[in-house]
Design an enzyme around this catalytic site. Structure first.
Site, PDB file in Angstrom:
ATOM      1  CG  HIS A   1      -2.820  -0.613  -3.591  1.00  0.00           C
ATOM      2  ND1 HIS A   1      -3.331   0.539  -3.255  1.00  0.00           N
ATOM      3  CD2 HIS A   1      -3.021  -1.448  -2.355  1.00  0.00           C
ATOM      4  CE1 HIS A   1      -3.661   0.484  -1.946  1.00  0.00           C
ATOM      5  NE2 HIS A   1      -3.489  -0.795  -1.305  1.00  0.00           N
TER       6      HIS A   1
ATOM      7  CD  GLU B   1      -4.081   3.283  -5.840  1.00  0.00           C
ATOM      8  OE1 GLU B   1      -4.344   4.509  -5.795  1.00  0.00           O
ATOM      9  OE2 GLU B   1      -3.447   2.612  -4.986  1.00  0.00           O
TER      10      GLU B   1
ATOM     11  CB  SER C   1      -1.077  -0.036   1.141  1.00  0.00           C
ATOM     12  OG  SER C   1      -1.298  -0.973   1.615  1.00  0.00           O
TER      13      SER C   1
ATOM     14  CG  ASN D   1      -3.597   4.155   1.109  1.00  0.00           C
ATOM     15  OD1 ASN D   1      -4.757   4.171   1.162  1.00  0.00           O
ATOM     16  ND2 ASN D   1      -2.975   2.684   0.807  1.00  0.00           N
TER      17      ASN D   1
END
Ligand code: 3H9
Length: 690
Positions: free
Chosen positions: A436, A448, A415, A486
């Site tokens: 991801h 992702e 992440s 994130n």
């Protein structure tokens, strides 16, 4: 006879066949409407023609109005005028449906006197997904065919029904044999003529309305039952009002005017603009800028390392589409537990009727558990999903590099970690990338796809294609802290935490986010996920409020206490204990708490997110502003009707955003200094999505 570039008219027996071929989806564009109208007039003028058949070539019947022509000049006839023409035809009109008859497409079929469809066809009114309602009579005609209850569900969910269901409801009159639509539709039209069948107008039917007439509470009951699903959205309510109008005293044509006025209001509203932006953004995200001759690599077998929540969910995605998976764990116990959870997930889905019971075993048989990393020697793609620690991941990639066949792609589900640091321990960094997934990985749509400076175009193009295969929305990202999603989350978290220390209560922060349209606020989310996820007690002892709550055993919902206290049904109340911790920590940091307005909470959190999105764009971590929007909508619950953070910023006007950021920087520090991209766009008079 060629009528125009997208329409032909032929006479076959006594049937005038209007054929439309306007790729990709036969949307009812200016040219299509005009072509159909001219063909229709020619067919009516031709004495040899007894009935008119409307059919499409390519992958589908009309998939709706042409969304890309919204807001642009409209040629005559409008869709509504075309409908009048067909509905009042002196000769029977038959619509022949394959693919997806959606929106204006189904509305056009509903003015035909008869409808025939192949079994694989689907019919629906998905306008609500674009923040709209069916504005060409769909809300008035559909209930007259399928009844009010079913119509309410169809227009507010936007979900289509199968041809079989459509037949049962009376939405289509006949099923054709698969692959034989044209011939079967011609035979059907001939039968209509031979049997001298009437010109059935849906608008004249009222029998299907009677059940709801006897139960006027149906609308409010429906509103109540779906309040959570519709929260914040304008379109579902407007759709309901139109269906309600079918039972009012309004004559049909007046009800159509009412529908039109509500349609126009929605069309002018920012919600529909946002939802239409999301529709195109989603499709845009799939487009990857690679040389045209880039070969897509074959992926016929996948390996997943780690059978925890993440790894198990990832494995399910591939089994769901028939791709065999080798799932690797370090102990038999962990492997058994992981496989057990996967089976249970499938069984729950089957119990809900969302998959066939026999498919549980079929899918499980595609997931082969093992303790030997060596079993990954023949897979085409490996996805590592072990815990977030660089040295652990590096060790795995070193070993994998020696085991995996040449040309196999090696992906990490990290992440936050720098993927170059992981790729660097292998002899094939060009085959290493990030994939991801979001938890629960078998449910969440976002993926992702992270390319590093070395990843080959063929590798990330393959991953983007694979995303579609497994039903995900892939977004290509560059390799930088937190990638797209994130990193923006970190900006939001930083503000939420700072606001709570400076004087806002966590519940005030959460309420602002909830009212903005998120399903829950920052602190509620933390309590739900667990405050202890990623907690490293030794490294961060008492470093912040979250650590202290963790040290007190307040890990969130699962311990019935975090920022909130929870009863046995997990109902939350603001926690005085958490408040004490926050106030104590603020005092220790020398922060004097003050009254903080909702407006300050709103601006600090949202403009910090926009600013971070701009930096991400400027650094090339995201290729397009709309990609950032898609990440936050599909992965983080940004309200769809606000179009994503970058669309929302455009809506405010970038000069306003710039001014806000400057003011925030003056009041709260350089963290708010506007991204140079925003400065440049404002100077050029542009927006993010322009
Ligand atoms: C309406 O009808 C209003 C009326 O009630 C009232 C009027 C007065 N227009 O999704 P895909 C493009 S509102 C223009 O990848 P799939 C799409 O952008 C409309 N373009 O394929 C893409 O372009 P590109 C109600 C459209 O096989 C390409 O087609 N109808 C439209 O996965 C392929 O699309 C809808 O909301 C359109 N209507 O799925 C239906 N539709 O290749 C919306 C698609 O350049 N469409 N495009 O990226 C869909 O749900 C899916 O596209 C469909 C095909 C199921 C049809």
């Amino acid at each position: 006879m060629k009528v125009n570039d997208v329409t032909t008219l032929s006479v076959e027996g006594r049937i005038g066949v209007i054929t439309v071929n306007s790729p990709p989806v036969n949307a009812l564009s200016n040219a299509v409407r005009q072509g159909v109208a001219h063909a229709f007039e020619a067919a009516i003028a031709d004495d040899a023609v007894g009935a008119v058949l409307v059919i499409c070539e390519g992958r589908t019947f009309f998939a709706g109005a042409d969304i890309s022509e919204f807001g642009k000049p409209q040629w005559e006839p409008s869709l509504r005028d075309l409908q009048k023409l067909l509905e009042n035809s002196p000769k029977p009109v038959i619509a022949a449906i394959h693919g997806t008859a959606l929106g204006g497409g189904l509305e056009l079929a509903l003015v035909a006197h008869y409808r025939i469809a192949v079994p694989s066809a689907k019919c629906g009114l998905p306008e609500v997904k674009l923040g709209l309602l069916p504005g060409a009579g769909g809300t008035q005609r559909l209930p007259r065919v399928v009844g009010v209850a079913k119509a309410l569900e169809m227009v507010t969910s936007g979900e289509p029904v199968s041809a079989k269901a459509a037949l049962a409801m009376g939405l289509v009159d006949e099923l054709a044999a698969e692959g034989n639509l044209r011939a079967d539709a011609l035979a059907f039209a001939t039968r209509v003529l031979d049997e001298n069948r009437p010109l059935v107008k849906v608008r004249d039917k009222t029998d299907k309305l009677e059940e709801a007439r006897a139960n006027p509470a149906i609308f409010d009951d429906f509103r109540r039952a779906n309040a959570k699903r519709f929260r914040g959205f304008l379109a579902p309510e407007y759709n309901i009002r139109c269906i309600e109008a079918t039972l009012s005293d309004l004559p049909f044509d007046e009800a159509l005017k009412y529908e039109r006025s509500l349609f126009d209001q929605l069309m002018a509203d920012s919600q529909s603009a946002a939802q239409r932006h999301v529709f195109f953004a989603e499709r845009q995200a799939a487009k990857v800028d690679v040389p045209a001759d880039t070969a897509i690599l074959p992926v016929s077998r996948v390996g997943v390392i780690g059978a925890g929540t993440m790894g198990g969910g990832i494995a399910m995605n591939f089994a769901n589409v028939g791709i065999p998976v080798t799932l690797v764990e370090t102990t038999q116990e962990a492997l058994d537990r992981g496989l057990g959870i996967i089976r249970k997930n499938y069984e729950t889905t089957a119990a809900k009727g969302k998959m066939k019971a026999e498919d549980v075993d079929t899918r499980m048989s595609l997931i082969h558990g093992t303790l030997a990393l060596e079993d990954l020697a023949q897979v085409d793609l490996v996805i590592e999903a072990v815990f977030e620690q660089l040295d652990v991941k590096q060790d795995i990639f070193r070993r994998l590099d020696a085991i995996a066949k040449p040309g196999a792609m090696l992906a990490t589900n990290t992440s936050y970690l720098d993927i170059d640091d992981i790729a660097g321990v292998t002899g094939r960094p060009e085959y290493v990338l990030g994939l991801h997934f979001f938890s629960p990985a078998n449910v969440m749509k976002l993926l992702e796809v992270v390319r590093t400076k070395d990843t080959l175009p063929a590798v990330y193009a393959t991953a983007m294609k694979l995303a579609k295969t497994i039903g995900k929305i892939g977004v290509l990202c560059g390799n930088g802290f937190g990638f797209v999603g994130n990193r923006i989350l970190a900006a939001r978290n930083a503000q939420a935490d700072a606001l709570a220390l400076e004087g806002a209560t966590p519940w005030a922060v959460d309420k602002v986010l909830y009212d903005f349209g998120f399903a829950m606020g920052h602190f509620q989310m933390r309590d739900l996920v667990g405050l202890d996820v990623g907690w490293n007690r030794a490294a961060t002892a008492s470093a912040n409020v979250r650590e202290i709550l963790n040290e007190m055993g307040r890990h969130g919902q699962k311990t019935r206490g975090g920022y909130y206290d929870y009863d046995e049904k997990r109902n939350a109340t603001p926690s005085p204990i958490a408040m004490e911790v926050i106030e104590g920590f603020a005092a220790k940091q020398g922060i004097t708490r003050r009254e903080i307005s909702d407006e300050e909470i709103h601006d600090r959190i949202l403009f910090a997110m926009v600013n971070e999105g701009a930096k991400i764009l400027d650094e090339g971590i995201a290729a397009r502003a709309s990609d950032v929007d898609i990440v936050w909508i599909t992965g983080y619950g940004w309200p769809k009707y606000r179009g994503g953070p970058m669309f929302w910023a455009d809506l405010q006007g970038l000069p306003v955003v710039l001014e806000k950021l400057r003011a925030l920087a003056a009041a709260h520090g350089a963290g708010f200094a506007p991204s140079p991209l925003i400065e440049r766009l404002v100077a050029a008079g542009k927006g993010f999505n322009a």
